[in-house]
Design a protein around this motif. Structure first.
Motif, short mmCIF file in Angstrom:
data_model
loop_
_atom_site.label_atom_id
_atom_site.label_comp_id
_atom_site.label_asym_id
_atom_site.label_seq_id
_atom_site.Cartn_x
_atom_site.Cartn_y
_atom_site.Cartn_z
N THR A 1 -1.51 8.63 4.82
CA THR A 1 -0.89 9.95 4.83
C THR A 1 -1.90 11.04 5.15
O THR A 1 -1.55 12.05 5.77
CB THR A 1 -0.24 10.26 3.47
OG1 THR A 1 -1.23 10.19 2.44
CG2 THR A 1 0.87 9.25 3.16
N SER B 1 1.84 -6.09 5.11
CA SER B 1 1.91 -5.94 3.66
C SER B 1 0.50 -6.12 3.10
O SER B 1 -0.32 -6.82 3.70
CB SER B 1 2.85 -6.98 3.04
OG SER B 1 2.29 -8.27 3.14
N GLU C 1 -6.60 4.18 -2.18
CA GLU C 1 -5.30 4.35 -2.84
C GLU C 1 -4.22 4.78 -1.83
O GLU C 1 -3.07 4.35 -1.91
CB GLU C 1 -5.42 5.38 -3.96
CG GLU C 1 -6.25 4.91 -5.13
CD GLU C 1 -6.57 6.02 -6.12
OE1 GLU C 1 -6.00 7.13 -5.94
OE2 GLU C 1 -7.36 5.79 -7.04
N ASP C 2 -4.62 5.62 -0.87
CA ASP C 2 -3.68 6.07 0.16
C ASP C 2 -3.21 4.88 1.01
O ASP C 2 -2.01 4.73 1.28
CB ASP C 2 -4.39 7.11 1.04
CG ASP C 2 -3.46 7.77 2.05
OD1 ASP C 2 -2.22 7.57 1.95
OD2 ASP C 2 -3.96 8.49 2.93
N GLY D 1 -0.94 2.68 -1.16
CA GLY D 1 0.12 3.31 -1.94
C GLY D 1 1.41 3.61 -1.22
O GLY D 1 2.41 3.96 -1.85
N GLY D 2 1.44 3.49 0.10
CA GLY D 2 2.66 3.85 0.83
C GLY D 2 3.10 2.76 1.76
O GLY D 2 2.98 1.56 1.47
N ASP D 3 3.65 3.16 2.92
CA ASP D 3 3.99 2.17 3.94
C ASP D 3 2.71 1.44 4.34
O ASP D 3 1.68 2.06 4.53
CB ASP D 3 4.57 2.87 5.18
CG ASP D 3 5.88 3.57 4.88
OD1 ASP D 3 6.60 3.10 3.99
OD2 ASP D 3 6.15 4.60 5.52
N TYR D 4 2.80 0.12 4.46
CA TYR D 4 1.59 -0.63 4.79
C TYR D 4 1.70 -1.22 6.18
O TYR D 4 2.65 -1.95 6.50
CB TYR D 4 1.33 -1.76 3.79
CG TYR D 4 -0.07 -2.31 3.90
CD1 TYR D 4 -1.11 -1.73 3.18
CD2 TYR D 4 -0.38 -3.35 4.77
CE1 TYR D 4 -2.42 -2.20 3.30
CE2 TYR D 4 -1.67 -3.83 4.90
CZ TYR D 4 -2.69 -3.25 4.16
OH TYR D 4 -3.99 -3.70 4.30
#
Length: 260
Positions: free
Chosen positions: A152, A200, A232-233, A236-239
């Motif tokens: 992000t 993933s 963490e970014d 933490g979201g779409d991988y």
């Protein structure tokens, strides 16, 4: 500063080499090199010895495989892995000066090594020297501009990857690989990309292993907390992660002398 491989670093690299992504890459590398029974093959930067063992199986008892690596820890692991393969010998040394005779090998292979080497011209001249006329070389390296990671904070990601680039002499070597091999007196016969795609954050993927390695390397090179926030970014979201490994296959012309 480039990466160093002490015992802990060697164990981490060994785990990365067992991921399905790198196992597939190794299989594709072997298919491109096409080792044959009875051949003499040199692996420059042989690391923990996975490729050495497979090369030894391909050339059989009538062939010979030599591994070369500057890390004593890596060489100890590779020697242990190939202990039951008498056609394998592991030697300590670097790519800039190959401790082997002129024309000693039918083939040379190197994966993820030359991007760490300062004197590429000298290193490739050494490859040409140790190849017999008609012998072939397969070089695989990464251009780190090919990395795609879902994040992000794109600006922070840019800073992390720029800091990571410092672990290599040339993070964009594949752009000039074919030309540099040609300048060493070798004839390029093919170029190919081996992609790695992870969708993933499975712990058994290449990307999760390299994520930890990158975060550890850049932690002291960026403001406090930035490497951890980046990690963490990513997780933490779409991988999504992808990277390209660039392969160049060349041979030493039978009628030409190696570059001096």
């Amino acid at each position: 500063m480039t990466l160093s491989f002490d015992d802990e670093g060697t164990r981490a690299m060994e785990r990365t080499y067992t991921t399905p992504d790198v196992v597939r890459q190794r299989a594709q590398t072997l298919a491109l090199l096409a080792p044959a029974p009875g051949e003499r093959i040199l692996d420059v930067g042989s690391g923990p010895g996975f490729l050495l063992a497979q090369l030894a199986e391909a050339v059989g008892s009538g062939g010979a495989v030599r591994g070369l690596d500057p890390s004593p820890s890596m060489n100890a692991v590779a020697t242990a892995r190939c202990a039951a393969l008498p056609q394998v010998e592991v030697v300590q040394g670097g790519a800039e000066r190959l401790p082997f005779a002129d024309g000693e090998f039918d083939a040379v292979v190197s994966t993820q090594v030359y991007e760490y080497v300062a004197d590429i011209a000298g290193a490739f001249a050494e490859v040409a020297r140790v190849l017999r006329p008609g012998g072939r070389v397969l070089v695989l390296d990464t251009d780190w501009d090919s990395v795609v990671w879902a994040v992000t904070d794109r600006e922070r990601h840019r800073r992390v990857m720029e800091a990571w680039d410092a672990h290599l002499v040339d993070p964009h070597l594949p752009v000039s690989l074919a030309r540099r091999l040609t300048e060493a007196g070798l004839s390029v016969t093919g170029q190919q990309v081996i992609p790695i795609l992870n969708v993933s954050p499975d712990p058994d993927t290449f990307s999760v292993h390299i994520l930890r390695t990158i975060a550890t390397y850049v932690r002291d090179r960026l403001p406090a907390g930035e490497a951890d926030a980046w990690q963490e970014d990513v997780l933490g979201g779409d991988y999504l992660f992808s990277i390209n490994r660039y392969c160049v296959l060349a041979y030493r012309p039978a009628a030409a002398s190696p570059a001096s």
